[in-house]
Design a protein around this motif. Structure first.
Motif, mmCIF file in Angstrom:
data_model
loop_
_atom_site.group_PDB
_atom_site.id
_atom_site.type_symbol
_atom_site.label_atom_id
_atom_site.label_comp_id
_atom_site.label_asym_id
_atom_site.label_seq_id
_atom_site.Cartn_x
_atom_site.Cartn_y
_atom_site.Cartn_z
ATOM 1 N N GLU A 61 0.741 -1.287 0.218
ATOM 2 C CA GLU A 61 0.027 0.248 0.110
ATOM 3 C C GLU A 61 1.012 0.672 0.110
ATOM 4 O OE1 GLU A 61 -4.044 2.147 2.463
ATOM 5 O OE2 GLU A 61 -2.803 0.405 3.856
ATOM 6 N N ARG A 62 2.037 1.483 0.421
ATOM 7 C CA ARG A 62 3.352 2.416 0.735
ATOM 8 C C ARG A 62 3.772 2.699 -0.732
ATOM 9 N NH1 ARG A 62 4.196 5.076 5.062
ATOM 10 N NH2 ARG A 62 6.504 5.708 4.323
ATOM 11 N N TYR A 63 4.005 1.338 -0.745
ATOM 12 C CA TYR A 63 4.289 1.924 -2.659
ATOM 13 C C TYR A 63 3.200 2.438 -3.218
ATOM 14 C CZ TYR A 63 6.853 0.072 -6.889
ATOM 15 O OH TYR A 63 7.333 -0.244 -7.686
ATOM 16 N N ASN A 64 2.378 2.189 -3.392
ATOM 17 C CA ASN A 64 1.336 2.028 -4.388
ATOM 18 C C ASN A 64 0.778 3.812 -3.962
ATOM 19 O OD1 ASN A 64 1.064 -0.345 -5.383
ATOM 20 N ND2 ASN A 64 -1.066 -0.851 -4.656
ATOM 21 N N ASN A 65 1.270 4.133 -3.024
ATOM 22 C CA ASN A 65 0.540 5.459 -3.075
ATOM 23 C C ASN A 65 2.238 6.386 -2.563
ATOM 24 O OD1 ASN A 65 -2.418 4.769 -2.558
ATOM 25 N ND2 ASN A 65 -1.044 4.165 -0.181
ATOM 26 N N ARG A 66 3.240 5.865 -3.273
ATOM 27 C CA ARG A 66 3.786 6.724 -3.543
ATOM 28 C C ARG A 66 4.750 7.346 -2.537
ATOM 29 N NH1 ARG A 66 3.822 3.827 -7.275
ATOM 30 N NH2 ARG A 66 3.769 4.523 -9.130
ATOM 31 N N LEU A 67 4.688 6.525 -1.058
ATOM 32 C CA LEU A 67 5.099 6.953 0.358
ATOM 33 C C LEU A 67 6.207 7.239 0.421
ATOM 34 C CD1 LEU A 67 1.039 5.946 1.970
ATOM 35 C CD2 LEU A 67 2.359 8.780 0.941
ATOM 36 N N ILE A 68 7.104 5.509 0.004
ATOM 37 C CA ILE A 68 8.360 5.439 0.374
ATOM 38 C C ILE A 68 9.076 6.768 -0.304
ATOM 39 C CG2 ILE A 68 10.177 3.518 0.647
ATOM 40 C CD1 ILE A 68 7.583 1.674 0.518
ATOM 41 N N LYS A 69 9.767 7.482 0.827
ATOM 42 C CA LYS A 69 10.319 8.855 0.245
ATOM 43 C C LYS A 69 12.116 7.969 0.206
ATOM 44 C CE LYS A 69 7.004 10.948 -0.156
ATOM 45 N NZ LYS A 69 5.665 11.227 -2.114
ATOM 46 N N MET A 70 12.171 7.521 -0.395
ATOM 47 C CA MET A 70 14.100 6.678 -0.219
ATOM 48 C C MET A 70 14.446 8.000 -1.867
ATOM 49 S SD MET A 70 15.784 3.586 -1.418
ATOM 50 C CE MET A 70 15.757 2.996 -2.302
ATOM 51 N N PRO A 71 15.352 8.481 -1.391
ATOM 52 C CA PRO A 71 16.383 9.892 -2.529
ATOM 53 C C PRO A 71 17.016 8.850 -3.097
ATOM 54 C CG PRO A 71 17.001 9.551 0.153
ATOM 55 C CD PRO A 71 16.292 8.943 0.478
ATOM 56 N N LEU A 72 17.792 7.642 -3.210
ATOM 57 C CA LEU A 72 17.280 6.904 -4.303
ATOM 58 C C LEU A 72 16.923 6.400 -5.386
ATOM 59 C CD1 LEU A 72 20.244 4.879 -5.958
ATOM 60 C CD2 LEU A 72 19.537 3.318 -4.251
ATOM 61 N N THR A 73 16.813 7.170 -6.979
ATOM 62 C CA THR A 73 15.950 6.062 -7.841
ATOM 63 C C THR A 73 16.026 4.423 -7.991
ATOM 64 O OG1 THR A 73 16.738 7.687 -9.736
ATOM 65 C CG2 THR A 73 15.633 8.848 -7.989
ATOM 66 N N TYR A 74 15.154 4.544 -8.698
ATOM 67 C CA TYR A 74 15.128 3.434 -9.562
ATOM 68 C C TYR A 74 15.877 3.394 -10.919
ATOM 69 C CZ TYR A 74 14.003 -1.136 -12.662
ATOM 70 O OH TYR A 74 13.889 -1.982 -12.991
ATOM 71 N N GLU A 75 16.292 4.454 -11.750
ATOM 72 C CA GLU A 75 16.926 4.673 -12.276
ATOM 73 C C GLU A 75 18.143 5.061 -12.025
ATOM 74 O OE1 GLU A 75 17.174 7.853 -16.838
ATOM 75 O OE2 GLU A 75 15.578 8.184 -15.084
ATOM 76 N N GLU A 76 18.363 5.545 -10.819
ATOM 77 C CA GLU A 76 20.098 5.928 -10.417
ATOM 78 C C GLU A 76 20.846 4.628 -9.631
ATOM 79 O OE1 GLU A 76 19.437 10.440 -8.837
ATOM 80 O OE2 GLU A 76 19.098 8.467 -7.620
ATOM 81 N N TYR A 77 19.766 3.401 -9.482
ATOM 82 C CA TYR A 77 19.979 2.769 -8.618
ATOM 83 C C TYR A 77 20.106 0.962 -9.764
ATOM 84 C CZ TYR A 77 18.994 -2.547 -7.133
ATOM 85 O OH TYR A 77 18.865 -3.786 -6.998
ATOM 86 N N LYS A 78 19.286 0.968 -11.487
ATOM 87 C CA LYS A 78 19.809 0.516 -11.926
ATOM 88 C C LYS A 78 21.262 1.319 -13.055
ATOM 89 C CE LYS A 78 17.744 -2.684 -13.605
ATOM 90 N NZ LYS A 78 17.519 -4.239 -12.866
ATOM 91 N N LYS A 79 21.540 2.070 -13.170
ATOM 92 C CA LYS A 79 22.475 3.364 -13.647
ATOM 93 C C LYS A 79 24.081 2.777 -13.100
ATOM 94 C CE LYS A 79 19.784 5.393 -16.766
ATOM 95 N NZ LYS A 79 19.740 6.793 -17.859
ATOM 96 N N ASN A 80 24.163 2.714 -11.673
ATOM 97 C CA ASN A 80 25.054 2.739 -10.598
ATOM 98 C C ASN A 80 26.725 1.731 -11.043
ATOM 99 O OD1 ASN A 80 26.658 2.314 -8.426
ATOM 100 N ND2 ASN A 80 26.020 3.568 -8.302
ATOM 101 N N LYS A 81 27.306 2.228 -12.137
ATOM 102 C CA LYS A 81 27.895 0.979 -12.663
ATOM 103 C C LYS A 81 29.208 0.490 -11.737
ATOM 104 C CE LYS A 81 28.471 3.558 -16.326
ATOM 105 N NZ LYS A 81 29.506 4.261 -17.562
ATOM 106 N N GLU A 82 28.714 0.580 -9.841
ATOM 107 C CA GLU A 82 29.515 0.039 -8.484
ATOM 108 C C GLU A 82 28.331 -1.206 -8.105
ATOM 109 O OE1 GLU A 82 32.137 2.468 -9.726
ATOM 110 O OE2 GLU A 82 30.150 3.189 -8.708
ATOM 111 N N ILE A 83 27.909 -0.972 -7.901
ATOM 112 C CA ILE A 83 26.457 -1.860 -7.210
ATOM 113 C C ILE A 83 25.911 -3.173 -7.669
ATOM 114 C CG2 ILE A 83 26.304 0.198 -5.214
ATOM 115 C CD1 ILE A 83 23.551 0.764 -5.981
ATOM 116 N N GLN A 84 25.532 -3.020 -9.323
ATOM 117 C CA GLN A 84 24.753 -3.776 -10.469
ATOM 118 C C GLN A 84 25.593 -4.489 -10.703
ATOM 119 O OE1 GLN A 84 21.489 -4.238 -10.829
ATOM 120 N NE2 GLN A 84 21.391 -2.326 -9.884
#
Length: 296
Positions: A61-84
């Motif tokens: 429910e929190r995910y659907n309502n965009r209530l999880i305000k984590m600073p890291l975005t999905y795009e930044e996460y997927k493009k990160n060249k160290e963690i991926q």
């Protein structure tokens, strides 16, 4: 770039099913952790017992309502060249790991900020009492026939409104109380369900608690450490070591350290560079207060 699931539809599911939809299978890692740290009462079904988690509907429910305000975005996460490359090298599903990251970050926020402190449950206090006295008992099994002995001078005090009203000193009296508590604890699983629930209920205190940043870092790390280990206890297919010629790190601690920085838990760039900073925080052994999660 958007996550594979935009909104969940199976919101109310507390127990996973074998006929899981794609939107449920993407939460495999979340289910595994949620059942460990926020379990639901086991559900009796034909052929066995079903485990679940009350945290899952809240997370969806929190995910659907965009209530999880984590600073890291999905795009930044997927493009990160160290963690991926690390995630791929550890044979972890990147999209499932994204939802695990969201859940751990959100659960940590609820655990460490303005969470309501809880007192020990009755069964928890009983267990602690038994463990404390048992470690000092040196002789005597039956307090009605044997002379009980303890390695330390033990007294039990009864207070009413903070004023001591009675002190129990005789080893056999203390031994008898201990034996009664042990019998009660051993028969816990044979209690009626409503009595079991009452014994496990944790009273809420009138105080709320905000942990230090150190505690937040430690709790975030603790949750990830419980998952970043080989199957079946964790989500890694196997433990991998970095070869001499490889530029990819398989260091789990470094991966967590980088996530601490990327998700804004710490602004210290040293977390992203190496794991020594995180190890320094963990060596302080910050004690987390026993609280009820503010969100979950």
């Amino acid at each position: 770039m958007q996550p594979i699931i935009d909104k969940f539809t199976n919101i109310d599911a507390v127990y996973p099913t074998l006929e899981a939809k794609e939107e449920d299978s993407i939460l495999d890692y979340v289910w595994q952790l949620a059942m460990l740290i926020h379990p639901a009462m086991p559900k009796e079904v034909q052929g066995g017992t079903l485990e679940g988690s009350e945290a899952m509907p809240t997370f969806k429910e929190r995910y659907n309502n965009r209530l999880i305000k984590m600073p890291l975005t999905y795009e930044e996460y997927k493009k990160n060249k160290e963690i991926q490359p690390t995630i791929t090298g550890l044979e972890i599903d990147s999209d499932k790991f994204w939802f695990l990251l969201l859940f751990i970050w959100d659960y940590t926020q609820g655990q460490c900020f303005n969470a309501q402190e809880v007192a020990p449950s009755p069964i928890g206090e009983l267990n602690s009492f038994i463990k404390l006295l048992s470690q000092y008992k040196t002789a005597g099994e039956n307090p009605l026939t044997d002379q009980m002995q303890f390695s330390k001078d033990i007294t039990l005090s009864i207070q009413i409104n903070g004023k001591e009203m009675q002190t129990i000193q005789h080893p056999n009296t203390i031994g008898y109380l201990l034996s009664l508590c042990e019998e009660g604890f051993q028969s816990f699983c044979d209690m009626e369900l409503e009595n079991m629930v009452a014994m496990c209920e944790v009273p809420l205190k009138d105080t709320s608690n905000t942990e230090s940043n150190n505690s937040q870092i430690c709790y975030f790390t603790l949750l990830f450490k419980s998952m970043l280990q080989p199957f079946p206890n964790g989500i890694m297919t196997k433990q991998k070591r970095r070869s001499r010629n490889s530029e990819v790190s398989y260091n789990v601690t470094l991966l967590i350290s980088r996530l601490i920085y990327l998700t804004g838990i710490s602004q210290n760039e040293e977390f992203y560079v190496n794991e020594r900073t995180l190890k320094g925080y963990l060596s302080n052994k910050s004690k987390l207060t026993n609280v009820r999660n503010r969100i979950y």
